[in-house]
Design a protein around this motif. Sequence first.
Motif, PDB file in Angstrom:
ATOM      1  N   ILE A   1       0.851  -1.180   0.000  1.00 53.32           N
ATOM      2  CA  ILE A   1       0.000   0.000   0.000  1.00 53.32           C
ATOM      3  C   ILE A   1       0.891   1.236   0.000  1.00 53.32           C
ATOM      4  O   ILE A   1       1.781   1.375   0.842  1.00 53.32           O
ATOM      5  N   ARG A   2       0.649   2.150  -0.948  1.00 48.53           N
ATOM      6  CA  ARG A   2       1.497   3.323  -1.125  1.00 48.53           C
ATOM      7  C   ARG A   2       0.708   4.595  -0.805  1.00 48.53           C
ATOM      8  O   ARG A   2      -0.521   4.627  -0.925  1.00 48.53           O
TER       9      ARG A   2
ATOM     10  N   ASP B   1      -4.326  -0.959 -16.680  1.00 51.79           N
ATOM     11  CA  ASP B   1      -5.287  -1.277 -15.624  1.00 51.79           C
ATOM     12  C   ASP B   1      -6.068  -0.037 -15.198  1.00 51.79           C
ATOM     13  O   ASP B   1      -7.272  -0.102 -14.923  1.00 51.79           O
ATOM     14  N   LEU B   2      -5.387   1.127 -15.129  1.00 44.56           N
ATOM     15  CA  LEU B   2      -6.078   2.361 -14.759  1.00 44.56           C
ATOM     16  C   LEU B   2      -7.071   2.776 -15.835  1.00 44.56           C
ATOM     17  O   LEU B   2      -8.186   3.224 -15.533  1.00 44.56           O
ATOM     18  N   VAL B   3      -6.660   2.631 -17.128  1.00 46.12           N
ATOM     19  CA  VAL B   3      -7.585   2.972 -18.216  1.00 46.12           C
ATOM     20  C   VAL B   3      -8.807   2.060 -18.186  1.00 46.12           C
ATOM     21  O   VAL B   3      -9.956   2.491 -18.397  1.00 46.12           O
TER      22      VAL B   3
ATOM     23  N   VAL C   1      -7.204   5.837  -6.994  1.00 47.52           N
ATOM     24  CA  VAL C   1      -6.281   5.465  -5.908  1.00 47.52           C
ATOM     25  C   VAL C   1      -7.010   4.605  -4.880  1.00 47.52           C
ATOM     26  O   VAL C   1      -6.481   3.591  -4.393  1.00 47.52           O
ATOM     27  N   THR C   2      -8.227   4.982  -4.528  1.00 45.18           N
ATOM     28  CA  THR C   2      -8.992   4.194  -3.562  1.00 45.18           C
ATOM     29  C   THR C   2      -9.372   2.834  -4.137  1.00 45.18           C
ATOM     30  O   THR C   2      -9.396   1.830  -3.415  1.00 45.18           O
ATOM     31  N   GLU C   3      -9.691   2.778  -5.432  1.00 43.34           N
ATOM     32  CA  GLU C   3     -10.064   1.515  -6.073  1.00 43.34           C
ATOM     33  C   GLU C   3      -8.932   0.500  -6.005  1.00 43.34           C
ATOM     34  O   GLU C   3      -9.155  -0.699  -5.797  1.00 43.34           O
TER      35      GLU C   3
END
Length: 841
Positions: free
Chosen positions: A259-260, A283-285, A310-312
Motif C-alpha cells: 500500500i502506497r 489497468d487504470l484505463v 487510488v482508492t479503487e
Amino acid sequence: MSDSTDKPKLGARAPLGLKRTVETGKVKQSFSHGRSNTVVVEVKKRRILGRPGEEATPAPEPVAPTPAPAARAPEPAPAPKPAQPRPVDSVQTRKELQERLLREAEEARLASLEEARRREDKQARAATEEEKKRAEDNRRAEEEVRLKAEEEARRAVEETVRAVEETASQPTAAEETAEAPRPGQPRPPRQAFTPVKRPEPARPARGRDDHRRERGKLTVTRALDDSGDARARSLAALKRAREKEKRAHMQSGPAAKQIRDVVVPENITVGELANRMAERGADLVKALFKMGVVVTVNQTIDQDTAELLVTEFGHNIKRVSDSDVDIQTETDVDAAETLQPRPPVVTIMGHVDHGKTSLLDAIRGANVVAGESGGITQHIGAYQVTLADKSKITFLDTPGHEAFTEMRARGAHVTDIVILVVAADDGLKPQTIEAINHTKAAGVPMIVAINKIDKPGANAQKVREELLQHEIVVEDMGGDVQDVEVSALKKTNLDKLLEAIALQAEILELKANPDRAAEGAVVEAKLDKGRGPLATVLVQRGTLRVGDIFVAGPISGKVRAMIDDHGRQVREAGPSVPVEVLGLSGVPSAGDTLTVVENEARAREVAAYRQGVIDRKRTTSAPASFDTMFSALKEKQAVEFPLVIKGDVQGSVEAIVAAVNKISNDDIKARVLHAGVGGITESDVNIAAASGAPIIGFNVRANAKAREIAERNGVAMQYYDVIYDLTDAVKAAMAGKIGPLIIENVVGRAEIREVFSAGKHGKAAGLLVTEGFIRKALKARIMRDDVIIYNGSIASLRRFKDDVPEVRAGLECGVTFESHTDIKPGDMLETFEIEERERTL
C-alpha cells in the motif's frame, strides 16, 4: 568478691573479676576536603581453651596509666596475673585482614571522590560567572586536601599491612606461653583487632554444555574467537539453514500487496498516476472505462477522479495544491562542505557616453593579449576573462538596466560586483545616478572606474567629490569603495582594475556547489530565424550538461547544444560560466531562473503551472493604488514601506526625503529606494515594479513610455505640488487613517503650437487637441520637458473667434489661462477632473 586468680572448676565459667573483657577506644577517620570523624571501636577478646591441666589465661593487655590524685598516697602495684596463651593466627586470617583493609581504604577513597564530584556539580549549577571563578579556586584547594587525604590513607594502609606482617612473624601462642613475662616485667603492647568480613562464596562456573546451549547464532566475533573450546557452526550447517528458510518463504504463498501513499495534484495524467501507484497504465484505463470515463494514458484527469482510482486500487491518497507543484528553490540549500570557489560575475554600468563599450573592448583586447584565442560574438551578453594567475572573471554586458532590475525583481541576484564607469571630464550624469541607485537596491558591492583620464579636462578628484553626494565614499577619501583611474582608449591601468575585481571577489568568498543539478539565470533570450528560441544562461550552481531537461519560467526544454562566449560548442558548463542554450520550447523572459529537473513529465508539469499563474495574473489582477498599498501594508504590519520619489529640483527632493523619514516610527518605516530630479522615466518604473513601491511625483510627470510600463506592471503613481499635502497623505496612509479616496481623471491632452498676445489676459495659446477633449473651467496643467510649470484652470476657450464649451481631439482651438504668461510653443497642456470616493477596505 572472690580472688581473680582462683582457678574455676572444670566446665564452669570463670568467676567475675575486675578485669575488662571488652576493650573500648576511639579512632579518628580522615576524609577528603579536610573532613574527619571520631568513632568508638570495641574490641572483644577471644576465649582461649588450653590443654587439660593448663590455665587458660588471656593475652597480656596494656593498661593505660591513670594519674593519681595529688592528695592520695601511691598504692602498691598489684601482683601480675599469670600469662595466658595467645590465639593461633592462621595464614588465611591474615590474608583476609589485609584484603579487607585494602578494600575499605579503596571504598573510602571512592566515597571521597564521589562526594567531591557531587559538591563540584552543585557548585557549578548554582554559581554565576564570578562564583564559578571562586569555585574553581576552592576546587583547587579541595583537590590539594583530597590528594593529601589520599596520601594519608595510603600511608595508613601501608602501616596496617606492615603491622599485620610483623604480627605474622611473631611467635605462636605456645612460645608466648613459654616466654610469658615474669612478675614485675611490663606487658608487651596490645595488637589492635578489627572484625574480619567473611569471604563471599565462589560462584559456580558455567559448564561447556551451558555455553554451547546459550550460544545462539554464529557471529564473526565468535567465529574468530579461539579462546573458547566450543566448536563453530560449519558452512554446510549455515547452507542448510538458509535453504530451510527459503523453502518456508516459498511455501507461504504470494507476497502481500504494498500500500502506497500517492501524491496527487489538482491535475495529473493517467500515466503519471500509474507510475506513482506502481500499477500498469492499462489497468487504470480499464478501471476508468468501467466508471464511464473514456481516456487514454496521456490524458489529464482531475483530482477527484484520481482519488477514485487510488482508492479503487487500495492505496492512500495525499492531496496537494498546485503551488506545491512548483520548484521551491528557497529550501534547496547546499551543504557548506560541498561548496567550492567560483569566478565572480561583474556587471559594467554607467552613462552611455562615458566609455562602457570602450572599456569592454579594451578588456577583451587585453584578454586576447594574455593568450585567449578568438573574440566574442556580438549577440552573447556575457563572457569570461582569464587572468595571469589562471583565475577567471565573468563579465555581464547589460546594455540597459532593465535586465538587471528584472533579475532583482525575481530574486535572482546574478551580479556579484558592479563596475560604475564615470567619465573624468564629464562627472556624474542622471544615468550614472540611476546606476548607483540600482546597485544600492540590489545590495552588491561597487567599484568605481574613472574613465578618460587621458583627456585634457579630466578631473578625477571632482568625480570623487560628486560621489559623496550619493553616499559613495572611495578609499582615497577614507571610505570602503575602490576606485581606479583607467583609460579605455590608451588601455591604462586595466591590470589595476582587474586586480581590484579579484580583491573584491576574494573578500566576498564566492562559492557554489558544482556537483548537483544545474540552476542558473537567463541573461537574455531571443528567437533566432534559423536556430529557434535561444537563451543566454549564466549558471549559478551545479553543472549544466547537454541532454539535461530544464524549466525556465513557463518554458520547458532539453539542452540540445551549448555555445560558449567564443562561439565553440561545449558539453558542460559549471558555476559562473555563461553559455547560449538551444532546445527551448519558447522564448523565456530575461531574469527567469533555469532549473534542471529529473524528467520531461516534471518539466511539463512545472511549466504548465507557471503559465497558468501568469495567465490568471494577466486577466484577473487589478492595478495597485497608492492608498490600497498602504492599507495592505497596515494589515500585514509591514516594517518597511518602499518609495520612489521624483521632483523638479534637488532642494525639493531633499526636503521630501527628510520629511518622509521623519514620519517613520517603530511600527512602519519609509524606505526611499530612489530619489532624483526630473521627469518619471522607464527606469524609475522598473525600480518601483521590482520592489512593489509607489512613485511619488512632485511637480513632475511621467512620459508616455513610463506610463505604458506602469499600467502594464500595475505601478501606482501619485502627483503633488504642495509638500505639506504630500507629507499629510503619506502620514495618513502610514497611520492607517480612513479618508476620502481622491482620484484624478485625465480627460484631455493638447500641444501648444503658437503663442499670441491676448490683452489683459496676458497671452493666449493656440492648441492642437491630441487626446480626449478640452473643456472650459477644467483643471489644467502645462508641462515643459515633463516638468510642470503651471497648475490652474482654463479661463477661456475659443474656436474661430467664437467661445465654445468644448473642443474634441483632432481640432485646433485657442485658450487663455488665469494669471500665467510663461508659455512657449512645444509645451504640453493636460486637463483633468478631481473625483472623491469613499475609501473602502
